[in-house]
Design a protein around this motif. Sequence first.
Motif, PDB file in Angstrom:
ATOM      1  N   GLU A 101       0.873  -1.175   0.000  1.00  0.00           N
ATOM      2  CA  GLU A 101       0.000   0.000   0.000  1.00  0.00           C
ATOM      3  C   GLU A 101       0.910   1.224   0.000  1.00  0.00           C
ATOM      4  O   GLU A 101       1.362   1.679   1.051  1.00  0.00           O
ATOM      5  CB  GLU A 101      -0.899   0.016   1.242  1.00  0.00           C
ATOM      6  N   CYS A 102       1.165   1.742  -1.223  1.00  0.00           N
ATOM      7  CA  CYS A 102       2.094   2.880  -1.296  1.00  0.00           C
ATOM      8  C   CYS A 102       1.409   4.144  -0.799  1.00  0.00           C
ATOM      9  O   CYS A 102       2.057   5.081  -0.357  1.00  0.00           O
ATOM     10  CB  CYS A 102       2.631   3.053  -2.714  1.00  0.00           C
ATOM     11  N   GLY A 103       0.057   4.180  -0.922  1.00  0.00           N
ATOM     12  CA  GLY A 103      -0.696   5.327  -0.433  1.00  0.00           C
ATOM     13  C   GLY A 103      -0.670   6.530  -1.356  1.00  0.00           C
ATOM     14  O   GLY A 103      -1.360   7.517  -1.097  1.00  0.00           O
ATOM     15  N   GLU A 104       0.096   6.432  -2.443  1.00  0.00           N
ATOM     16  CA  GLU A 104       0.281   7.603  -3.298  1.00  0.00           C
ATOM     17  C   GLU A 104      -0.161   7.402  -4.742  1.00  0.00           C
ATOM     18  O   GLU A 104      -0.372   8.368  -5.464  1.00  0.00           O
ATOM     19  CB  GLU A 104       1.773   7.996  -3.307  1.00  0.00           C
ATOM     20  N   CYS A 105      -0.294   6.150  -5.177  1.00  0.00           N
ATOM     21  CA  CYS A 105      -0.604   5.909  -6.591  1.00  0.00           C
ATOM     22  C   CYS A 105      -2.101   6.116  -6.843  1.00  0.00           C
ATOM     23  O   CYS A 105      -2.898   6.283  -5.910  1.00  0.00           O
ATOM     24  CB  CYS A 105      -0.169   4.505  -7.001  1.00  0.00           C
ATOM     25  N   PHE A 106      -2.474   6.110  -8.112  1.00  0.00           N
ATOM     26  CA  PHE A 106      -3.875   6.288  -8.508  1.00  0.00           C
ATOM     27  C   PHE A 106      -4.784   5.311  -7.763  1.00  0.00           C
ATOM     28  O   PHE A 106      -5.838   5.684  -7.251  1.00  0.00           O
ATOM     29  CB  PHE A 106      -3.989   6.080 -10.029  1.00  0.00           C
ATOM     30  N   TRP A 107      -4.355   4.028  -7.687  1.00  0.00           N
ATOM     31  CA  TRP A 107      -5.231   2.998  -7.131  1.00  0.00           C
ATOM     32  C   TRP A 107      -5.358   3.125  -5.616  1.00  0.00           C
ATOM     33  O   TRP A 107      -6.445   2.969  -5.079  1.00  0.00           O
ATOM     34  CB  TRP A 107      -4.734   1.605  -7.546  1.00  0.00           C
ATOM     35  N   CYS A 108      -4.257   3.381  -4.943  1.00  0.00           N
ATOM     36  CA  CYS A 108      -4.348   3.583  -3.491  1.00  0.00           C
ATOM     37  C   CYS A 108      -5.246   4.770  -3.176  1.00  0.00           C
ATOM     38  O   CYS A 108      -6.083   4.715  -2.270  1.00  0.00           O
ATOM     39  CB  CYS A 108      -2.962   3.789  -2.890  1.00  0.00           C
ATOM     40  N   ARG A 109      -5.113   5.832  -3.929  1.00  0.00           N
ATOM     41  CA  ARG A 109      -5.940   7.027  -3.689  1.00  0.00           C
ATOM     42  C   ARG A 109      -7.399   6.782  -4.017  1.00  0.00           C
ATOM     43  O   ARG A 109      -8.293   7.410  -3.448  1.00  0.00           O
ATOM     44  CB  ARG A 109      -5.426   8.198  -4.524  1.00  0.00           C
ATOM     45  N   GLN A 115      -4.797  -3.056  -5.986  1.00  0.00           N
ATOM     46  CA  GLN A 115      -4.173  -2.886  -7.292  1.00  0.00           C
ATOM     47  C   GLN A 115      -3.023  -1.877  -7.250  1.00  0.00           C
ATOM     48  O   GLN A 115      -2.613  -1.356  -8.300  1.00  0.00           O
ATOM     49  CB  GLN A 115      -5.222  -2.447  -8.327  1.00  0.00           C
ATOM     50  N   CYS A 116      -2.520  -1.586  -6.079  1.00  0.00           N
ATOM     51  CA  CYS A 116      -1.405  -0.630  -5.938  1.00  0.00           C
ATOM     52  C   CYS A 116      -0.343  -0.862  -7.015  1.00  0.00           C
ATOM     53  O   CYS A 116       0.010  -2.002  -7.318  1.00  0.00           O
ATOM     54  CB  CYS A 116      -0.771  -0.786  -4.552  1.00  0.00           C
ATOM     55  N   GLU A 117       0.160   0.201  -7.585  1.00  0.00           N
ATOM     56  CA  GLU A 117       1.098   0.021  -8.704  1.00  0.00           C
ATOM     57  C   GLU A 117       2.435  -0.571  -8.266  1.00  0.00           C
ATOM     58  O   GLU A 117       3.251  -0.928  -9.098  1.00  0.00           O
ATOM     59  CB  GLU A 117       1.293   1.325  -9.475  1.00  0.00           C
ATOM     60  N   GLN A 118       2.619  -0.716  -6.968  1.00  0.00           N
ATOM     61  CA  GLN A 118       3.835  -1.375  -6.478  1.00  0.00           C
ATOM     62  C   GLN A 118       3.669  -2.895  -6.347  1.00  0.00           C
ATOM     63  O   GLN A 118       4.573  -3.594  -5.898  1.00  0.00           O
ATOM     64  CB  GLN A 118       4.240  -0.785  -5.123  1.00  0.00           C
TER      65      GLN A 118
HETATM   66 ZN   LIG Z   1      -0.290   2.382  -4.316  1.00  0.00          ZN
END
Ligand SMILES: [Zn+2]
Length: 374
Positions: A101-109, A115-118
Amino acid sequence: MSAVDRSEVRAAVAHRGAREFTLETVALRDPGPRDVVVSIDATAFCYSDWIALRGDSGLPELDPDPYPVVLGHSAVGTVVEAGRDARHRAGDRVLITATPECGECFWCRAGRIDQCEQLFVPPPVIGRLADGREVRAPGAAATYAELTVLRDIQVFPLLPEGEGLADAHLAMFGCGIVSGMGAVVNVGEVIPGSSVVVVGCGQEGLWMVQAARMLGAATIVAVDPIASRRALALRIGATHAVDPGEVAPRDAVLDATHGRGADTGFDAGGTLESVGQAFACTRLGGTVVVTSYVRRDSEVALPLFDLALRGRDVRSSQSGRLDMRRDQQRFLPWLASGAVDADAMLGTVRPLERIDDALTASRTRTELTPVLVP
Ligand SMILES: [Zn+2]
Ligand SMILES: [Zn+2]
């Protein structure tokens, strides 16, 4: 600055073509600014690791050859060292999961952490073997080890609700529990009084059965060829159990649902057939939740008439559309109160040295969730 010795870490290493693990010493790399080093208290053995170990997952992330590797992606442990900018601090009790959960990508937001891009990054290097070769971590967690180094985005502080729980139970949280119970609560959104079918009663399917019972499903049909798993399904909440070798699952589900089919169908069989069965067992206007990926390049054929005109919705459930903080709040009290039976989901708890016995138990389906204690 390092308070722990990372130079000689016991880890279960998988080499290319090997049919078993070897216990070796790994010199862990230094944590980067956003990495943490975690001392593993207990880790669940996951069947998907066996797929990775066989080397036929078809995952392009594993190409070129990532071996040697350290596997494992669901664990409880304690942070012993943290990078300068990491979210966690030494001493934090944490859960590790495969989905970041990067918290910053399109999907987390957008609220789609699953689907986090990481997710699905090439396996990072975690250190070196005694002969100098680099060791990688498919799943980016490498929990089959005493200590691991990983991104802070795959590490989540254990909420107070989980403090009294056994390590062996918490070790299952990051994979079986979020994947199985999340599929029912977050994706299938099962409602009281409804009917459910679960195709495939391994660890994921049986967590689905328990969650469906918790949400008040009135009819829960469990489908599995293994008699002991059907018996367990009935003990922990299923109202019907079906041996697909004896009765067509669709016929059994129609019998149990006034001829309509289940309101929600869950595929947890890990096969193309289980996807088709979950779809066939679900009523018109119902919801089918798919978790089996089989291989990266697998395809399924579904009746287009039903998809286009008969209202059967198909939903994807990557790790139960998890949100580790929200899902801990929902599921840990169920575990703590005994409302869901975590012991029933456990296999044998073994020292890391006996990981090959866990592999055998998982491969032969004689245990649901073997747990390793490094
Ligand atoms: Zn993310
Ligand atoms: Zn897993």
